[in-house]
Motif scaffolding. Structure first.
Motif, PDB file in Angstrom:
ATOM      1  N   LEU A 182      12.850   6.747  -1.766  1.00  0.00           N
ATOM      2  CA  LEU A 182      12.434   7.397  -0.469  1.00  0.00           C
ATOM      3  C   LEU A 182      12.829   8.886  -0.189  1.00  0.00           C
ATOM      4  O   LEU A 182      12.124   9.713   0.301  1.00  0.00           O
ATOM      5  N   VAL A 183      14.059   9.064  -0.542  1.00  0.00           N
ATOM      6  CA  VAL A 183      14.542  10.431  -0.554  1.00  0.00           C
ATOM      7  C   VAL A 183      13.946  11.280  -1.634  1.00  0.00           C
ATOM      8  O   VAL A 183      13.437  12.487  -1.261  1.00  0.00           O
ATOM      9  N   LYS A 184      13.547  10.834  -2.880  1.00  0.00           N
ATOM     10  CA  LYS A 184      13.013  11.762  -3.715  1.00  0.00           C
ATOM     11  C   LYS A 184      11.517  11.662  -3.563  1.00  0.00           C
ATOM     12  O   LYS A 184      11.110  12.829  -3.720  1.00  0.00           O
ATOM     13  N   GLN A 185      10.981  11.033  -2.728  1.00  0.00           N
ATOM     14  CA  GLN A 185       9.552  11.245  -2.112  1.00  0.00           C
ATOM     15  C   GLN A 185       9.514  11.874  -1.101  1.00  0.00           C
ATOM     16  O   GLN A 185       8.344  12.168  -0.412  1.00  0.00           O
ATOM     17  N   ILE A 242      30.220  12.136   7.113  1.00  0.00           N
ATOM     18  CA  ILE A 242      28.976  11.357   7.282  1.00  0.00           C
ATOM     19  C   ILE A 242      27.596  11.719   7.148  1.00  0.00           C
ATOM     20  O   ILE A 242      27.268  12.647   7.737  1.00  0.00           O
ATOM     21  N   ARG A 243      26.855  11.005   6.143  1.00  0.00           N
ATOM     22  CA  ARG A 243      25.553  11.297   5.730  1.00  0.00           C
ATOM     23  C   ARG A 243      24.612  10.572   6.743  1.00  0.00           C
ATOM     24  O   ARG A 243      25.121   9.522   6.724  1.00  0.00           O
ATOM     25  N   VAL A 244      23.661  11.300   7.301  1.00  0.00           N
ATOM     26  CA  VAL A 244      22.685  10.505   8.013  1.00  0.00           C
ATOM     27  C   VAL A 244      21.288  10.392   7.423  1.00  0.00           C
ATOM     28  O   VAL A 244      20.858  11.721   6.999  1.00  0.00           O
ATOM     29  N   MET A 245      20.713   9.399   7.509  1.00  0.00           N
ATOM     30  CA  MET A 245      19.372   9.264   7.086  1.00  0.00           C
ATOM     31  C   MET A 245      18.322   9.432   8.153  1.00  0.00           C
ATOM     32  O   MET A 245      18.511   9.110   9.217  1.00  0.00           O
ATOM     33  N   LYS A 246      17.200  10.349   7.934  1.00  0.00           N
ATOM     34  CA  LYS A 246      16.292  10.661   9.026  1.00  0.00           C
ATOM     35  C   LYS A 246      14.946  10.852   8.495  1.00  0.00           C
ATOM     36  O   LYS A 246      14.556  10.999   7.222  1.00  0.00           O
ATOM     37  N   LEU A 247      13.968  10.171   9.143  1.00  0.00           N
ATOM     38  CA  LEU A 247      12.495  10.170   8.609  1.00  0.00           C
ATOM     39  C   LEU A 247      12.046  11.557   8.637  1.00  0.00           C
ATOM     40  O   LEU A 247      12.507  12.348   9.527  1.00  0.00           O
ATOM     41  N   THR A 248      11.287  11.936   7.569  1.00  0.00           N
ATOM     42  CA  THR A 248      10.659  13.182   7.629  1.00  0.00           C
ATOM     43  C   THR A 248       9.282  13.054   8.286  1.00  0.00           C
ATOM     44  O   THR A 248       8.811  11.835   8.644  1.00  0.00           O
ATOM     45  N   THR A 249       8.641  13.982   8.473  1.00  0.00           N
ATOM     46  CA  THR A 249       7.140  13.994   9.159  1.00  0.00           C
ATOM     47  C   THR A 249       6.299  13.267   8.080  1.00  0.00           C
ATOM     48  O   THR A 249       5.497  12.122   8.570  1.00  0.00           O
ATOM     49  N   ALA A 250       6.352  13.344   6.854  1.00  0.00           N
ATOM     50  CA  ALA A 250       5.702  12.403   5.877  1.00  0.00           C
ATOM     51  C   ALA A 250       6.059  11.011   6.058  1.00  0.00           C
ATOM     52  O   ALA A 250       5.242  10.061   5.675  1.00  0.00           O
ATOM     53  N   GLY A 251       7.330  10.794   6.329  1.00  0.00           N
ATOM     54  CA  GLY A 251       8.155   9.448   6.565  1.00  0.00           C
ATOM     55  C   GLY A 251       7.360   8.780   7.443  1.00  0.00           C
ATOM     56  O   GLY A 251       7.128   7.640   7.418  1.00  0.00           O
ATOM     57  N   THR A 252       7.355   9.507   8.479  1.00  0.00           N
ATOM     58  CA  THR A 252       6.672   8.972   9.904  1.00  0.00           C
ATOM     59  C   THR A 252       5.397   8.463   9.503  1.00  0.00           C
ATOM     60  O   THR A 252       4.681   7.400  10.109  1.00  0.00           O
ATOM     61  N   GLU A 253       4.437   9.548   9.056  1.00  0.00           N
ATOM     62  CA  GLU A 253       2.997   9.101   8.611  1.00  0.00           C
ATOM     63  C   GLU A 253       3.142   7.778   7.680  1.00  0.00           C
ATOM     64  O   GLU A 253       2.128   7.110   7.749  1.00  0.00           O
ATOM     65  N   MET A 254       4.000   7.619   6.726  1.00  0.00           N
ATOM     66  CA  MET A 254       3.786   6.613   5.970  1.00  0.00           C
ATOM     67  C   MET A 254       4.163   5.546   6.424  1.00  0.00           C
ATOM     68  O   MET A 254       3.263   4.464   6.360  1.00  0.00           O
ATOM     69  N   TYR A 255       5.306   5.342   7.407  1.00  0.00           N
ATOM     70  CA  TYR A 255       5.488   4.452   8.270  1.00  0.00           C
ATOM     71  C   TYR A 255       4.153   4.030   9.195  1.00  0.00           C
ATOM     72  O   TYR A 255       3.850   2.785   9.015  1.00  0.00           O
ATOM     73  N   LEU A 256       3.755   4.714   9.760  1.00  0.00           N
ATOM     74  CA  LEU A 256       2.526   4.223  10.580  1.00  0.00           C
ATOM     75  C   LEU A 256       1.388   4.095   9.750  1.00  0.00           C
ATOM     76  O   LEU A 256       0.652   2.834  10.138  1.00  0.00           O
ATOM     77  N   CYS A 289       0.769  -1.369  -0.059  1.00  0.00           N
ATOM     78  CA  CYS A 289      -0.051   0.004  -0.050  1.00  0.00           C
ATOM     79  C   CYS A 289       0.776   1.321  -0.083  1.00  0.00           C
ATOM     80  O   CYS A 289       2.044   1.249   0.510  1.00  0.00           O
ATOM     81  N   CYS A 290       0.371   2.553  -0.464  1.00  0.00           N
ATOM     82  CA  CYS A 290       1.178   3.667  -0.367  1.00  0.00           C
ATOM     83  C   CYS A 290       2.336   3.604  -1.478  1.00  0.00           C
ATOM     84  O   CYS A 290       2.824   4.698  -1.315  1.00  0.00           O
ATOM     85  N   GLY A 291       2.399   2.808  -2.424  1.00  0.00           N
ATOM     86  CA  GLY A 291       3.393   2.773  -3.444  1.00  0.00           C
ATOM     87  C   GLY A 291       4.883   2.538  -2.810  1.00  0.00           C
ATOM     88  O   GLY A 291       5.578   2.891  -3.837  1.00  0.00           O
ATOM     89  N   ILE A 292       5.028   1.901  -2.060  1.00  0.00           N
ATOM     90  CA  ILE A 292       6.378   1.540  -1.575  1.00  0.00           C
ATOM     91  C   ILE A 292       6.543   0.223  -1.381  1.00  0.00           C
ATOM     92  O   ILE A 292       5.755  -0.517  -0.952  1.00  0.00           O
TER      93      ILE A 292
END
Length: 152
Positions: free
Chosen positions: A75-78, A92-106, A32-35
């Motif tokens: 995921l970065v592009k989205q 060092i580059r660090v990956m972090k959830l955005t607000t939209a990423g948190t909503e998508m996860y939930l 669902c949600c295209g991922i």
């Protein structure tokens, strides 16, 4: 207590079947949600552990950095994940959830958890905690599987 060859073979076949049915059921297909399922696991890992370097994310996912990079890029592009600098080491580059990423996860994992609820409903209520405990022990045992190579 000795483990018989038949037990080892039966264990192997059952584990392989379980993995095929569960883990690889639709690993690269869109949920669902295209991922993809792999992308869902990335979101879950960042949700659970917070911002991670690519190396730490790869370690948590037990995948190579090149594979993680391939899975993370969409995921970065989205705008579900953002890249930033590590405050302690700007190289060092660090990956972090955005607000939209948190909503998508939930949203995504709500669907996954509902499907897993259906699986658990196939077990009598009094056996569910034992099943979970068994899986925890099995997971821990799998964490030690490489020890057999060092004994030779």
């Amino acid at each position: 207590m000795t483990v018989s060859k038949k037990q080892v073979e039966s264990f192997h076949h059952e584990i392989v079947e379980l993995i095929k049915k569960y883990q690889f059921r639709d690993r690269n297909e869109m949920v669902c949600c295209g991922i993809s399922v792999s992308q869902c696991y990335i979101l879950e890992t960042l949700y659970r552990f917070g911002p991670l370097s690519m190396q730490k994310l790869a370690d948590k996912m037990q995948l190579s950095i090149s594979t993680i990079t391939r899975v993370v890029e969409p995921l970065v592009k989205q705008k579900l994940i953002s890249r930033g600098e590590d405050p302690d080491d700007h190289r060092i580059r660090v990956m972090k959830l955005t607000t939209a990423g948190t909503e998508m996860y939930l949203k995504t994992w709500d669907n996954v958890f509902n499907s897993e609820k259906i699986i658990l409903e196939n077990f009598p209520e009094e056996h569910r905690d034992m099943l979970i405990e068994f899986l925890q022990k099995l997971n821990k045992a799998f964490g030690n599987w490489r020890e057999c190579c060092s004994k030779k």
